[in-house]
Scaffold this active site. Sequence first.
Site, PDB file in Angstrom:
ATOM      1  N   LYS A  89     112.264  -0.675  92.267  1.00  0.00           N
ATOM      2  CA  LYS A  89     112.255  -2.104  92.569  1.00  0.00           C
ATOM      3  C   LYS A  89     113.122  -2.339  93.801  1.00  0.00           C
ATOM      4  O   LYS A  89     114.318  -1.989  93.805  1.00  0.00           O
ATOM      5  CB  LYS A  89     112.825  -2.843  91.365  1.00  0.00           C
ATOM      6  CG  LYS A  89     112.292  -4.225  91.147  1.00  0.00           C
ATOM      7  CD  LYS A  89     112.817  -4.723  89.805  1.00  0.00           C
ATOM      8  CE  LYS A  89     112.461  -6.157  89.565  1.00  0.00           C
ATOM      9  NZ  LYS A  89     113.172  -6.687  88.412  1.00  0.00           N
TER      10      LYS A  89
HETATM   11  C1  E4P Z   1     111.869  -9.786  87.546  1.00  0.00           C
HETATM   12  O1  E4P Z   1     111.545  -8.610  87.502  1.00  0.00           O
HETATM   13  C2  E4P Z   1     113.204 -10.297  87.187  1.00  0.00           C
HETATM   14  O2  E4P Z   1     113.853  -9.311  86.405  1.00  0.00           O
HETATM   15  C3  E4P Z   1     113.196 -11.533  86.344  1.00  0.00           C
HETATM   16  O3  E4P Z   1     111.898 -11.929  85.976  1.00  0.00           O
HETATM   17  C4  E4P Z   1     114.073 -12.622  86.850  1.00  0.00           C
HETATM   18  O4  E4P Z   1     114.004 -13.713  85.972  1.00  0.00           O
HETATM   19  P1  E4P Z   1     115.096 -14.886  85.941  1.00  0.00           P
HETATM   20  O5  E4P Z   1     114.773 -15.842  87.030  1.00  0.00           O
HETATM   21  O6  E4P Z   1     114.887 -15.508  84.585  1.00  0.00           O
HETATM   22  O7  E4P Z   1     116.428 -14.238  86.105  1.00  0.00           O
END
Ligand code: E4P
Length: 225
Positions: A89
């Site tokens: 990522k």
């Molecule tokens: C995506 O891969 C992130 O881990 C996640 O969806 C972020 O979500 P949040 O905005 O609830 O922190």
Amino acid sequence: MTTDTMRIFLDTADVATIHDAYSTGIIDGITTNPTLIMKSGRRPTDVYDELADMGIRDISMEVVEPTAVGMVREANKLIEKFGEVATIKVPCTKAGLQACRELANNNVRVNVTLIFSPSQAILAAKAGATYVSPFVGRVDDNSFGGLCLIKDIVNIYQQQSWFQTEVLAASIRNVRDVGRAFEYGANICTIPPNVFEGMYNHILTDKGLELFDEAWKCVEATTVT
Ligand code: E4P
């Protein structure tokens, strides 16, 4: 077994919760990020190790180095340890997309995260991303339409017959968003455990079950041999 369409990933680094949800056979992968790892109180590699042992075949592991060179170095260590289980990522920055290009050239799965606009999704696709992660909830928090972002990105990829990058709807905050994201063409939704649990629920299911249970008691009472 994983399915190719309408995939559901769990967005957490809580191993016990993942174990519980994964045993349903419904979960296709896991996404983590530095905040989720921090909340788990564990070392990232310990978390990934346990998830890989569970049999999970697609785990998004975020790299945190600021430069492309650093991100690739960090990614290579993860690939070396976790092989095909690792999806790297990277953030949607210049350095992140440069790292994405290099990793994609080496057939590494890359999830480009922190996507907030169609233009970022276009660049990520061109950089060879396997997944782009538009953040639905955080867009909504800023008074823009998070689900419209999903729709726009899906439309662009479809118009351009761009099938090599999948749209992974992230930052999902409620059950309704899951249905809508898939309706608008997201390939995958990554959802927090509470939203996953919420997807099972409907008040009419509970009520219907109650009525069936009462009826069954009558059947048993009137047909005793
Ligand atoms: C995506 O891969 C992130 O881990 C996640 O969806 C972020 O979500 P949040 O905005 O609830 O922190």
